[in-house]
Design an enzyme around this catalytic site. Structure first.
Site, PDB file in Angstrom:
ATOM      1  N   ASP A 130     -17.939  78.963  39.316  1.00  0.00           N
ATOM      2  CA  ASP A 130     -16.487  78.833  39.061  1.00  0.00           C
ATOM      3  C   ASP A 130     -15.896  80.193  38.524  1.00  0.00           C
ATOM      4  O   ASP A 130     -16.122  80.429  37.176  1.00  0.00           O
ATOM      5  CB  ASP A 130     -15.951  77.965  37.861  1.00  0.00           C
ATOM      6  CG  ASP A 130     -14.668  77.836  37.973  1.00  0.00           C
ATOM      7  OD1 ASP A 130     -13.941  78.321  38.543  1.00  0.00           O
ATOM      8  OD2 ASP A 130     -14.213  76.858  37.154  1.00  0.00           O
ATOM      9  N   ASP A 144     -20.912  74.793  36.279  1.00  0.00           N
ATOM     10  CA  ASP A 144     -19.848  73.799  36.510  1.00  0.00           C
ATOM     11  C   ASP A 144     -20.418  72.792  37.921  1.00  0.00           C
ATOM     12  O   ASP A 144     -19.258  72.064  38.323  1.00  0.00           O
ATOM     13  CB  ASP A 144     -18.868  74.947  37.277  1.00  0.00           C
ATOM     14  CG  ASP A 144     -17.417  74.460  36.865  1.00  0.00           C
ATOM     15  OD1 ASP A 144     -17.330  73.283  36.174  1.00  0.00           O
ATOM     16  OD2 ASP A 144     -16.603  74.840  37.480  1.00  0.00           O
ATOM     17  N   ARG A 159     -10.370  69.760  40.017  1.00  0.00           N
ATOM     18  CA  ARG A 159      -9.601  68.404  40.321  1.00  0.00           C
ATOM     19  C   ARG A 159      -9.314  68.648  41.704  1.00  0.00           C
ATOM     20  O   ARG A 159      -9.316  67.523  42.498  1.00  0.00           O
ATOM     21  CB  ARG A 159      -8.360  68.436  39.491  1.00  0.00           C
ATOM     22  CG  ARG A 159      -7.476  69.579  39.659  1.00  0.00           C
ATOM     23  CD  ARG A 159      -6.448  69.598  38.662  1.00  0.00           C
ATOM     24  NE  ARG A 159      -7.141  70.303  37.305  1.00  0.00           N
ATOM     25  CZ  ARG A 159      -6.540  70.394  36.225  1.00  0.00           C
ATOM     26  NH1 ARG A 159      -5.134  70.173  36.039  1.00  0.00           N
ATOM     27  NH2 ARG A 159      -6.973  70.982  35.352  1.00  0.00           N
ATOM     28  N   LYS A 188     -11.443  84.367  35.838  1.00  0.00           N
ATOM     29  CA  LYS A 188     -11.792  84.174  34.362  1.00  0.00           C
ATOM     30  C   LYS A 188     -12.069  85.279  33.591  1.00  0.00           C
ATOM     31  O   LYS A 188     -12.498  86.264  34.441  1.00  0.00           O
ATOM     32  CB  LYS A 188     -12.943  83.083  34.169  1.00  0.00           C
ATOM     33  CG  LYS A 188     -12.483  81.621  34.522  1.00  0.00           C
ATOM     34  CD  LYS A 188     -13.970  80.946  34.427  1.00  0.00           C
ATOM     35  CE  LYS A 188     -13.710  79.437  34.807  1.00  0.00           C
ATOM     36  NZ  LYS A 188     -12.856  78.663  34.014  1.00  0.00           N
TER      37      LYS A 188
HETATM   38  N1  BES Z   1     -14.968  74.613  35.027  1.00  0.00           N
HETATM   39  C1  BES Z   1     -13.818  74.731  34.413  1.00  0.00           C
HETATM   40  C2  BES Z   1     -13.959  73.998  32.911  1.00  0.00           C
HETATM   41  C3  BES Z   1     -14.972  74.395  32.016  1.00  0.00           C
HETATM   42  C4  BES Z   1     -14.683  75.027  30.668  1.00  0.00           C
HETATM   43  C5  BES Z   1     -16.112  73.891  31.890  1.00  0.00           C
HETATM   44  C6  BES Z   1     -15.380  75.464  29.802  1.00  0.00           C
HETATM   45  C7  BES Z   1     -17.129  74.097  31.197  1.00  0.00           C
HETATM   46  C8  BES Z   1     -16.625  75.130  29.872  1.00  0.00           C
HETATM   47  C9  BES Z   1     -12.614  74.358  35.059  1.00  0.00           C
HETATM   48  O1  BES Z   1     -12.519  74.495  36.403  1.00  0.00           O
HETATM   49  C10 BES Z   1     -11.443  75.241  34.482  1.00  0.00           C
HETATM   50  O2  BES Z   1     -11.584  76.515  34.723  1.00  0.00           O
HETATM   51  N2  BES Z   1     -10.388  74.478  33.991  1.00  0.00           N
HETATM   52  C11 BES Z   1      -9.173  75.335  33.303  1.00  0.00           C
HETATM   53  C12 BES Z   1      -7.998  74.601  33.906  1.00  0.00           C
HETATM   54  C13 BES Z   1      -6.778  75.103  33.645  1.00  0.00           C
HETATM   55  C14 BES Z   1      -6.545  76.188  34.540  1.00  0.00           C
HETATM   56  C15 BES Z   1      -5.475  73.955  33.821  1.00  0.00           C
HETATM   57  C16 BES Z   1      -9.478  75.239  31.919  1.00  0.00           C
HETATM   58  O3  BES Z   1      -9.819  74.318  31.350  1.00  0.00           O
HETATM   59  O4  BES Z   1      -9.050  76.580  31.457  1.00  0.00           O
HETATM   60 ZN    ZN Z   2     -14.538  74.457  37.168  1.00  0.00          ZN
HETATM   61 MN    MN Z   3     -12.058  76.518  37.013  1.00  0.00          MN
END
Ligand code: BES
Ligand code: ZN
Ligand code: MN
Length: 505
Positions: free
Chosen positions: A277, A295, A358, A284
């Site tokens: 991811d 992930d 999601r 990111k």
């Molecule tokens: N894979 C990430 C969530 C994650 C964060 C997993 C840290 C493990 C450690 C997910 O896909 C993500 O990026 N979520 C975002 C959502 C936001 C953009 C609404 C997040 O949590 O920042």
């Molecule tokens: Zn993710």
């Molecule tokens: Mn993500």
């Protein structure tokens, strides 16, 4: 990569005090006036050595305290390793796991290869079998290390090879059965940890699918993998949208286990299989982006759970669905503002391409309804917000079915995996409404773990459903009692425990 558990565990009938071994492990409780039977015998044969150590305060049996002493021929065992369990009145399965993990790690540090122990089920008289399982679980899980890519200094690497469990003849059968079960479960945890530890270039969606095919060699397990063409034909545009920026072809992995009766509604397990991811166009930060190889932890947990269920021959039907893809930026990648029509027909405005979990999950969740499942459990490293809310060690649980939540809570209590429920009130649904489509994929930072689950809930239909957010505990940056730093394999033991207790209705 599907390797054997390195510590071999064997069971034999006999008496630990009479067992020839490089080291015997004795687990003791703190502050007891009298030594338990086995320890008393060892104490007597060593001229009161254990009693002296405890009297001097050198060994108090505090939780996970370890002390190694030499028998100088007083016993067939060359050494005695004492390990503390803490006060008997405060003893838990979790402390037993931790103690056996710690003592085995200590012995490994001394470059000892083999040990023997006897496990006293009466430590927790109403959970005798669980005590045996917990000790062995701790011993095995604490020894985990990822078979590394290091090419230098490999010969310095230490590894325990054998733990012999010595059981009284009347306990032998039960002990053997518990240990066989535990081995199957820890093998599955090792598989999940290995899959998650593998770098993203070695754990692509295609490689995940190949692992699923291997699991499907077992009796009553079959695997189908939907490729891009099939997903297009089915209209899985949410999953395909996330995959659009990547060179790696996405896969929807379907593993079916039919241990139950024909026609029994299956339990559906849906696991996020995001093999890397990057965030996509909503990219990111560079720092810690490497951790996003983890992930796919939910997907790995689903696959490992099905492997264990098959090996345990559990009398239940299970369908595992793992949408697997990378999330990458690229010329054809999803863009903020894009609108997708999901497999369910509902439309989604993509406000943030980093809220991709999601998107891939909803196509799999809607697909699950084809199976008319008795329950749907999804497992996903879904939100950083869940980690902010509950901390790194805790699984966030949200769902629509009280009984299912209770069952999961009960399983988690037994396996020592911490689960905490977050609310899923209806008003959260308002926060994910889009101006131009049915839903938007991001409602911002506030309540992020909940709005993510609210989004998923719109795609599960009327089936009992629980979502487990494992973004925190899937990966650990510090050594824990029996989880060496790295991939934890979290929820594998929990899901297997749940399925072991599952009753078809
Ligand atoms: N894979 C990430 C969530 C994650 C964060 C997993 C840290 C493990 C450690 C997910 O896909 C993500 O990026 N979520 C975002 C959502 C936001 C953009 C609404 C997040 O949590 O920042
Ligand atoms: Zn993710
Ligand atoms: Mn993500």
């Amino acid at each position: 990569m599907l390797r054997e558990v390195p510590v071999n565990i064997t069971v034999k009938k006999g008496n630990l005090a009479e067992t020839k071994t490089p080291v015997m492990i004795l687990a003791l409780c703190e502050g007891e006036r009298k030594l338990p039977e086995m320890a008393a015998r060892v104490d007597q044969q060593t001229g009161g050595l254990l009693g002296d150590m405890m009297k001097c305060g050198d060994f108090e049996a505090k939780p996970s305290q370890v002390s190694v002493i030499y028998t100088r021929g007083a016993l067939p065992a060359q050494r005695i390793a004492l390990v503390g369990l803490g006060k008997k009145s405060e003893l838990t399965l979790e402390k037993i796991r931790g103690a056996f993990s710690k003592v085995m790690q200590h012995l490994r540090g001394l470059n000892i290869k083999e040990a023997a122990t006897a496990i006293d089920g009466d430590l927790l008289p109403d959970q005798k079998e669980n005590v045996v399982a917990a000790a062995v679980e701790g011993a095995i899980l604490g020894q985990y290390h990822y078979a590394s890519y290091k090419t230098v200094g490999r010969d310095e690497f230490k590894e325990m090879q054998l733990l012999e469990i010595v059981a009284a003849p009347e306990d032998y059968a039960v002990t053997l059965k518990e240990i066989q079960k535990t081995k199957i479960i820890t093998d599955a945890v090792y598989l999940a940890r290995d899959m998650v530890s593998a770098p993203a270039n070695e754990m692509t969606p295609s490689i995940m699918a190949a692992h699923a095919q291997k699991i499907a060699k077992r009796k009553n397990v079959s695997c189908r993998v939907l490729d891009k063409g099939k997903m297009k034909a089915l209209g899985m545009n949410a999953l395909l949208g996330v995959a659009a920026g990547s060179q790696e072809p996405p896969k929807l992995i379907i593993l079916e286990y039919t241990g139950g009766r024909k026609g029994d509604a299956p339990v559906a397990l849906v696991g996020k299989g995001l093999t890397f991811d990057s965030g996509g166009i909503s990219i990111k930060p560079a720092e810690k982006m490497d951790e996003m190889k983890t992930d796919m932890s939910g997907g790995a947990a689903v696959m490992a759970t099905i492997m264990a269920a098959a090996d345990l021959r559990l009398p239940v039907n299970i369908v595992g669905l793992v949408p697997a893809t990378e999330n990458m930026p690229g010329g054809s990648a999803l863009k903020p503002g894009d609108i997708l029509k999901s497999y369910s027909g509902k439309t989604i405005e993509v406000l943030n391409t980093d809220a991709e979990g999601r998107l891939i999950l909803i196509d799999a969740l809607s697909y699950a309804s084809k199976y008319k499942p008795a329950a749907i459990i999804d497992i996903a490293t879904l939100t950083g917000a869940c980690v902010v809310a509950l901390g790194e060690d805790v699984i966030g649980m949200l769902g629509t079915d009280e009984q299912l939540k209770r069952d999961i809570n009960r399983s988690a209590q037994l396996t020592g995996e911490r689960v905490w429920e977050l609310p899923l009130w209806e008003h959260y649904g308002d926060l994910i409404k889009s101006d131009v489509a049915d839903y938007k994929n991001s409602a911002g930072r506030m309540g992020g773990a909940i709005t993510a689950a609210a989004f998923l809930s719109k795609f599960v239909g009327d089936y009992p459903w629980v979502h487990l957010d494992i973004a925190g505990p899937a990966w650990t940056t510090k050594d824990k009692a029996y989880i060496p730093k790295g991939a934890s394999g979290v929820t594998v033991r929990l899901l297997v425990e749940y399925l072991q207790n599952y009753k078809q209705t």
